[in-house]
Write a protein that holds these residues in place. Structure first.
Motif, PDB file in Angstrom:
ATOM      1  N   ARG A 244     -11.648   4.266   1.313  1.00  0.00           N
ATOM      2  CA  ARG A 244     -10.686   4.189   2.416  1.00  0.00           C
ATOM      3  C   ARG A 244     -11.404   3.730   3.673  1.00  0.00           C
ATOM      4  O   ARG A 244     -12.572   4.060   3.901  1.00  0.00           O
ATOM      5  CB  ARG A 244     -10.031   5.548   2.680  1.00  0.00           C
ATOM      6  N   SER A 246     -10.355   2.153   7.979  1.00  0.00           N
ATOM      7  CA  SER A 246      -9.303   1.980   8.977  1.00  0.00           C
ATOM      8  C   SER A 246      -9.428   0.603   9.592  1.00  0.00           C
ATOM      9  O   SER A 246     -10.496  -0.019   9.590  1.00  0.00           O
ATOM     10  CB  SER A 246      -9.391   3.068  10.049  1.00  0.00           C
ATOM     11  N   GLU A 248      -7.736  -1.656  13.088  1.00  0.00           N
ATOM     12  CA  GLU A 248      -6.900  -1.610  14.293  1.00  0.00           C
ATOM     13  C   GLU A 248      -6.625  -3.028  14.768  1.00  0.00           C
ATOM     14  O   GLU A 248      -7.509  -3.887  14.798  1.00  0.00           O
ATOM     15  CB  GLU A 248      -7.614  -0.822  15.395  1.00  0.00           C
ATOM     16  N   ASN A 253      -2.758   0.980  14.318  1.00  0.00           N
ATOM     17  CA  ASN A 253      -3.816   1.426  13.410  1.00  0.00           C
ATOM     18  C   ASN A 253      -3.304   1.459  11.983  1.00  0.00           C
ATOM     19  O   ASN A 253      -2.163   1.860  11.724  1.00  0.00           O
ATOM     20  CB  ASN A 253      -4.309   2.827  13.815  1.00  0.00           C
ATOM     21  N   PHE A 254      -4.170   1.062  11.053  1.00  0.00           N
ATOM     22  CA  PHE A 254      -3.807   1.017   9.639  1.00  0.00           C
ATOM     23  C   PHE A 254      -4.848   1.773   8.817  1.00  0.00           C
ATOM     24  O   PHE A 254      -6.059   1.640   9.046  1.00  0.00           O
ATOM     25  CB  PHE A 254      -3.741  -0.435   9.137  1.00  0.00           C
ATOM     26  N   ASP A 255      -4.349   2.592   7.892  1.00  0.00           N
ATOM     27  CA  ASP A 255      -5.213   3.143   6.854  1.00  0.00           C
ATOM     28  C   ASP A 255      -5.261   2.112   5.735  1.00  0.00           C
ATOM     29  O   ASP A 255      -4.221   1.618   5.295  1.00  0.00           O
ATOM     30  CB  ASP A 255      -4.646   4.455   6.311  1.00  0.00           C
ATOM     31  N   SER A 276      -0.913   3.782  10.152  1.00  0.00           N
ATOM     32  CA  SER A 276      -1.344   5.164  10.371  1.00  0.00           C
ATOM     33  C   SER A 276      -0.232   6.025  10.950  1.00  0.00           C
ATOM     34  O   SER A 276      -0.127   7.212  10.665  1.00  0.00           O
ATOM     35  CB  SER A 276      -2.549   5.193  11.324  1.00  0.00           C
TER      36      SER A 276
END
Length: 548
Positions: A244, A246, A248, A253-255, A276
């Motif tokens: 995982r 992250s 931005e 923001n994205f996981d 996120s």
């Protein structure tokens, strides 16, 4: 412009989007937060910004536009300075002669039209759109003018081809690719090796599209760079790995879920992009259900107890439908609790929790905990095993409404799957309320779809006369030359009458249960798909791809 500007609460009540109870609840919340009423209602999920935009559109007579399925013209973006677009919260759409079409969240702001006229020399033609979409797209499109992502990726490919070497900034390149994926609404990014190249593909609206091809030497660099970011073992290339990271982009923001598997040409990597903050809540009408289906869904979700299941393959919109229907619940008076993996939508009116297997918090353990939390409604992200199925059934027969998802191909086939999970026919008959089986199909681009006639095979498969007009894809700039823009749901809904429940209790054959359901008005997904074709919403090719 029709009508005068009304207080927000009065406007929303007039259009049955909120109740007086919800307004009073938001006003109480507002005293503690200092927000505007509209901001508070949207934060709580009582209304969405798209619902507010639709309400303003109806009141003013100014047309509504869904920006999620529209690509603004870059010339229109360039004509309006960025400080005006940001300051007035407007998105230029396209230029038509002496007019410039503009999206706004406040159609009553006449000052904005005067500012646009002075800046461009063009009269503004207004469209109402969701405020969140405008804010996000203004940032994205003006960013693209200043930072042409596609050009930078093309330059990197050219540099790699001409001068293979270590000087290329792979971190910057992977960020550019992820930026491109976010802008194009991709849900997944595939990095695939071949004998002489490395292909990057995006899944957009459920379909993989080839985007970039790099020299093969780029592949290991991509994989190594992303493995380091995702906390994966760069020395292990034989076994599948999961990680995982992250990402931005302009405040979003994205996981990113990362998965690798060994192929004959090297490791294949797939990155799934998950916002996120969760996706924006939708309403049922936006999803594409027929009117009779909407009535049945609302009836099922209004019941005080029982199980309602939504089934379909991965990425078929099951959770979206769950939350859209859940918003119809009176969350002020009911204790609604969820366990999800991950939390896909943030809805502050309910109690949401997330699976944590390392801490021993699973779907099954969450249900046990919930039963001590005085719940009215329990949402279980997915029924994956026998224990979760048994506990969900127990919760339903003890007076709770249980909502969940399951991976099955049809509503009637769900009965066999539940029996496979060791739920007895008797328990099924005392707990089941309804099953919604759904798929997502791409909608034809409204700007370029062309009329046609069905082929003999299509006429037979869809039971459509050969002289009937249907529509097919063509392709234009608006739809990125795919012929499609956005997706809509195609579903079958099985509500369990007393007669059907007695058949389930007697463990009668699936064929007999289906025959009874058909006699009571059950419409299979194939018939719903046929209607989407007749209505010109999608094409026979798309139905064949998704439904079969």
């Amino acid at each position: 412009m029709k009508g005068n500007k009304k207080p927000l609460g009065a406007l929303l009540k007039e259009q049955s989007l909120v109740t007086e109870q919800q307004i009073q609840f938001a006003l109480t919340e507002q005293k503690a937060t200092g927000e505007k009423l509209g901001e508070c209602l949207m934060r709580l999920g009582i209304i969405t910004d798209s619902e507010l935009a639709l309400a303003l559109s109806r009141q003013t007579g100014i047309p509504y536009i869904d920006l999620k399925s529209f690509s603004p013209d870059r010339e229109a973006i360039r004509r309006v300075p960025s400080h005006i677009a940001r300051g007035q919260q407007i998105l230029p759409l396209r230029i038509n002669g002496t007019e410039i079409e503009v999206a706004t969240a406040d159609p009553y702001d006449m000052n904005a039209t005067q500012i646009i006229l002075r800046a461009t020399g063009l009269r503004a033609k207004l469209f109402v759109a969701a405020e969140g979409d405008i804010r996000k797209l203004v940032e994205r499109y003006y960013y693209l003018i200043e930072h042409p992502v596609e050009e930078e990726i093309s330059k990197a490919i050219q540099l790699m081809t001409q001068r293979p070497g270590p000087e290329l900034d792979m971190t910057n390149l992977t960020d550019l690719i992820l930026t491109s994926a976010v802008i194009q609404r991709a849900t997944d990014v595939h990095i695939t090796p071949s004998d002489r190249s490395c292909r990057v593909m995006f899944r957009i609206d459920g379909v993989l599209e080839a985007k970039y091809v790099f020299p093969v030497l780029a592949h290991n660099k991509f994989i190594t760079n992303l493995k380091v970011k995702a906390g994966m073992d760069i020395s292990e290339q034989r076994k599948p790995q999961d990680g995982r990271m992250s990402f931005e982009f302009l405040g979003d923001n994205f996981d990113v879920r990362v998965s690798t598997v060994k192929t004959n040409f090297g490791e294949n990597m797939v990155l799934r992009l998950l916002p996120s903050k969760g996706e924006s809540l939708l309403n049922l009408e936006q999803l594409g259900f027929q009117d009779d289906q909407l009535n049945l869904i609302q009836f099922l979700f209004a019941r005080p107890y029982g199980i309602v299941l939504i089934t379909g393959p991965t990425s078929s919109g099951k959770t979206t439908t769950l939350y859209a229907a859940l918003r119809r619940q009176n969350a002020i008076e009911k204790n609604i609790v969820t366990v999800e993996d991950p939390i896909e939508y943030q809805f502050l009116m309910i109690r949401q929790t997330q699976v944590n297997t390392k801490a021993g918090y699973t779907f099954a353990s969450a249900i046990r905990t919930f039963l001590r939390q005085d719940p009215d409604v329990i949402l279980i992200g997915e029924i994956r095993d026998k224990e979760t199925a048994a506990l969900a059934t127990r919760a339903a027969i003890t007076g709770h409404l249980v909502l969940s998802t399951l991976h099955t191909n049809s509503a009637i086939g769900t009965l066999a799957r539940l029996k496979d999970l060791d739920i007895s026919p008797y328990l099924l008959s005392t707990s089941l309320s309804g099953i919604i089986a759904q798929r997502l199909v791409r909608k034809l681009c409204p700007y370029c779809k062309r009329s046609s006639s069905p082929t003999p095979d299509e006429s037979k498969a869809l039971d459509i006369p050969q002289d009937m007009e249907i529509y097919r894809k063509k392709g234009c700039k608006q739809c990125r030359y795919t012929g499609y823009m956005g997706r809509t749901v195609v579903a079958e809904i099985l509500g369990f009458s007393d007669t059907l429940l007695k058949q389930v209790a007697r463990d009668e054959p699936i064929s007999e249960i289906l025959a009874t359901a058909r006699s009571e008005g059950f419409s299979p997904i194939s018939e719903q798909a046929r209607q989407k074709v007749l209505d010109g919403i999608t094409s026979p090719e798309e139905i064949r791809r998704v439904i079969g």
